[in-house]
Write a protein that holds these residues in place. Sequence first.
Motif, mmCIF file in Angstrom:
data_model
loop_
_atom_site.group_PDB
_atom_site.id
_atom_site.type_symbol
_atom_site.label_atom_id
_atom_site.label_comp_id
_atom_site.label_asym_id
_atom_site.label_seq_id
_atom_site.Cartn_x
_atom_site.Cartn_y
_atom_site.Cartn_z
ATOM 1 N N ALA A 255 -8.414 -17.167 13.210
ATOM 2 C CA ALA A 255 -8.221 -17.508 14.617
ATOM 3 C C ALA A 255 -8.166 -19.027 14.798
ATOM 4 N N GLU A 256 -8.964 -19.738 14.016
ATOM 5 C CA GLU A 256 -8.973 -21.198 14.106
ATOM 6 C C GLU A 256 -7.647 -21.784 13.646
ATOM 7 N N GLN A 257 -7.090 -21.239 12.566
ATOM 8 C CA GLN A 257 -5.794 -21.708 12.071
ATOM 9 C C GLN A 257 -4.707 -21.476 13.112
ATOM 10 N N LEU A 258 -4.693 -20.288 13.699
ATOM 11 C CA LEU A 258 -3.683 -19.963 14.706
ATOM 12 C C LEU A 258 -3.816 -20.875 15.928
ATOM 13 N N ALA A 259 -5.048 -21.114 16.368
ATOM 14 C CA ALA A 259 -5.263 -21.982 17.525
ATOM 15 C C ALA A 259 -4.799 -23.403 17.220
ATOM 16 N N PHE B 179 3.128 -11.072 7.219
ATOM 17 C CA PHE B 179 1.880 -10.907 6.477
ATOM 18 C C PHE B 179 1.092 -12.207 6.445
ATOM 19 N N LEU B 180 1.766 -13.316 6.164
ATOM 20 C CA LEU B 180 1.089 -14.613 6.121
ATOM 21 C C LEU B 180 0.507 -14.966 7.486
ATOM 22 N N HIS B 181 1.252 -14.688 8.531
ATOM 23 C CA HIS B 181 0.777 -14.985 9.889
ATOM 24 C C HIS B 181 -0.441 -14.134 10.232
ATOM 25 N N SER B 182 -0.424 -12.876 9.828
ATOM 26 C CA SER B 182 -1.533 -11.978 10.165
ATOM 27 C C SER B 182 -2.803 -12.302 9.385
ATOM 28 N N SER B 183 -2.663 -12.992 8.261
ATOM 29 C CA SER B 183 -3.843 -13.291 7.452
ATOM 30 C C SER B 183 -4.507 -14.617 7.830
ATOM 31 N N ASP C 54 0.843 -1.198 0.000
ATOM 32 C CA ASP C 54 0.000 0.000 0.000
ATOM 33 C C ASP C 54 0.876 1.245 0.000
ATOM 34 N N GLU C 55 0.273 2.408 0.143
ATOM 35 C CA GLU C 55 1.017 3.674 0.104
ATOM 36 C C GLU C 55 2.024 3.807 1.240
ATOM 37 N N GLN C 56 1.777 3.130 2.351
ATOM 38 C CA GLN C 56 2.692 3.180 3.490
ATOM 39 C C GLN C 56 3.794 2.128 3.402
ATOM 40 N N GLY C 57 3.784 1.313 2.349
ATOM 41 C CA GLY C 57 4.805 0.289 2.172
ATOM 42 C C GLY C 57 4.489 -1.034 2.859
ATOM 43 N N VAL C 58 3.257 -1.178 3.333
ATOM 44 C CA VAL C 58 2.836 -2.395 4.007
ATOM 45 C C VAL C 58 2.342 -3.405 2.965
ATOM 46 N N ILE C 59 2.751 -4.658 3.122
ATOM 47 C CA ILE C 59 2.301 -5.706 2.203
ATOM 48 C C ILE C 59 0.800 -5.894 2.362
#
Length: 109
Positions: free
Chosen positions: A43-47, A36-40, A6-11
Amino acid sequence: MFIKRDEQGVIIALSKTASAEFTEQLPDDDGQLLAFLHSSKSAEQLALEQTDTAMARVLEDVVGLLVEQGVIRFTDLPTAAQDKLLARRELRGKRQGIDLLDDGDHLPL
């Protein structure tokens, strides 16, 4: 992986192929890409991922108990499973050498 920022350089998106929108390429082990992959993940996947390590330890304990009670022989397990269990046992042994607290691992493999 090719990324879009994005404009701020965030994936904000990923692609396996380059295109007009996905021009920057990052290695698969890049910290920003992994974050980025972790943030996407849901909640079920992370748990589920958080329980994987504990579940692996449970299975190690079950195998140890079955071997100890003579239900199975360690050599009955596939070679790949034997190798993985022995490698984990060795790593835990090395770790215990520096830990002050016992994690209760006294399984006879």
